[in-house]
Design a protein around this motif. Structure first.
Motif, PDB file in Angstrom:
ATOM      1  N   GLY A  44       0.786  -1.222   0.000  1.00 25.93           N
ATOM      2  CA  GLY A  44       0.000   0.000   0.000  1.00 25.93           C
ATOM      3  C   GLY A  44       0.822   1.277   0.000  1.00 25.93           C
ATOM      4  O   GLY A  44       0.277   2.358   0.194  1.00 25.93           O
ATOM      5  N   ILE A  45       2.121   1.163  -0.213  1.00 24.42           N
ATOM      6  CA  ILE A  45       2.980   2.351  -0.254  1.00 24.42           C
ATOM      7  C   ILE A  45       3.273   2.644  -1.722  1.00 24.42           C
ATOM      8  O   ILE A  45       3.724   1.753  -2.442  1.00 24.42           O
ATOM      9  N   PRO A  46       3.027   3.874  -2.169  1.00 22.14           N
ATOM     10  CA  PRO A  46       3.335   4.218  -3.561  1.00 22.14           C
ATOM     11  C   PRO A  46       4.819   3.977  -3.864  1.00 22.14           C
ATOM     12  O   PRO A  46       5.674   4.170  -3.004  1.00 22.14           O
ATOM     13  N   GLU A  47       5.105   3.557  -5.092  1.00 21.35           N
ATOM     14  CA  GLU A  47       6.460   3.190  -5.504  1.00 21.35           C
ATOM     15  C   GLU A  47       7.491   4.279  -5.191  1.00 21.35           C
ATOM     16  O   GLU A  47       8.586   3.992  -4.725  1.00 21.35           O
ATOM     17  N   GLN A  48       7.137   5.548  -5.427  1.00 20.30           N
ATOM     18  CA  GLN A  48       8.090   6.640  -5.207  1.00 20.30           C
ATOM     19  C   GLN A  48       8.380   6.867  -3.725  1.00 20.30           C
ATOM     20  O   GLN A  48       9.361   7.512  -3.377  1.00 20.30           O
ATOM     21  N   GLN A  49       7.553   6.345  -2.835  1.00 19.65           N
ATOM     22  CA  GLN A  49       7.765   6.497  -1.397  1.00 19.65           C
ATOM     23  C   GLN A  49       8.360   5.249  -0.746  1.00 19.65           C
ATOM     24  O   GLN A  49       8.702   5.264   0.430  1.00 19.65           O
ATOM     25  N   LEU A  50       8.500   4.172  -1.518  1.00 17.55           N
ATOM     26  CA  LEU A  50       8.948   2.901  -0.953  1.00 17.55           C
ATOM     27  C   LEU A  50      10.402   2.961  -0.466  1.00 17.55           C
ATOM     28  O   LEU A  50      10.698   2.525   0.644  1.00 17.55           O
ATOM     29  N   HIS A  51      11.301   3.507  -1.280  1.00 20.63           N
ATOM     30  CA  HIS A  51      12.716   3.538  -0.896  1.00 20.63           C
ATOM     31  C   HIS A  51      12.931   4.310   0.407  1.00 20.63           C
ATOM     32  O   HIS A  51      13.576   3.793   1.333  1.00 20.63           O
ATOM     33  N   PRO A  52      12.404   5.557   0.532  1.00 24.26           N
ATOM     34  CA  PRO A  52      12.587   6.235   1.822  1.00 24.26           C
ATOM     35  C   PRO A  52      11.941   5.480   2.982  1.00 24.26           C
ATOM     36  O   PRO A  52      12.468   5.466   4.093  1.00 24.26           O
TER      37      PRO A  52
END
Length: 166
Positions: A98-106
């Protein structure tokens, strides 16, 4: 509840799901240099802590492995002699959905290490105490600052690698 113009119900944001599936020590060493050298006496310790982070996707969908790497060295302030050295690689396996791809790394590099940190602090405290020193209670680590510093470093490296047009 109001309908959208096409008659469908408004779309709800995805529910974030995070679950710690496992925690483990991947690698560990502790050396009591004082005991090995047979020295002692009154010392004023200076403790240095370095933290490294690593994360990778696992073969199972929505599972990630996060490794926090701690290098801890205690030296005598007056002589610079090493009192003890510790290296700890502590990992966790996380189910994240449920975490958008652009927010996954952080998320992987900030939130997951925060979840693991209390367990690392306990290990370091117990081992230093059991190793013949006062228990070392690590200060809270600012994983967001570590993440930002790494992003800045990568951006500078990328900019330096760009050819200049003369």
């Amino acid at each position: 509840m109001a309908d959208t113009p096409n008659g469908a119900a408004p779309q709800q944001p995805a529910q974030v799901k995070m679950q710690v599936l496992a925690q483990y020590i991947r690698d560990f060493s502790f050396e009591n240099i004082v005991a090995q050298k047979g020295t002692g006496g009154d010392v004023k310790p200076d403790v240095q802590v370095q933290v490294g982070l690593d994360a990778k996707k696992r073969s199972v969908e929505n599972q990630y492995e996060v490794i926090t790497k701690y290098t801890i060295t205690s030296k005598n302030k007056e002589t610079g002699d090493v009192l003890f050295a510790m290296e700890l690689d502590y990992g966790g396996v996380f189910l994240i959905d449920g975490i958008p791809e652009q927010q996954l790394h952080p998320f992987l590099m900030i939130e997951c290490p925060r979840m693991l940190f209390p367990f690392v602090r306990r290990i370091v405290s117990d081992v230093t105490r059991d190793g013949g020193f006062p228990a070392l209670n690590l200060d809270t680590v600012d994983f967001m600052a570590i993440y930002r510093n790494e992003i800045e470093r990568r951006q500078k490296d990328a900019a330096a690698a760009q050819p200049t047009n003369a």
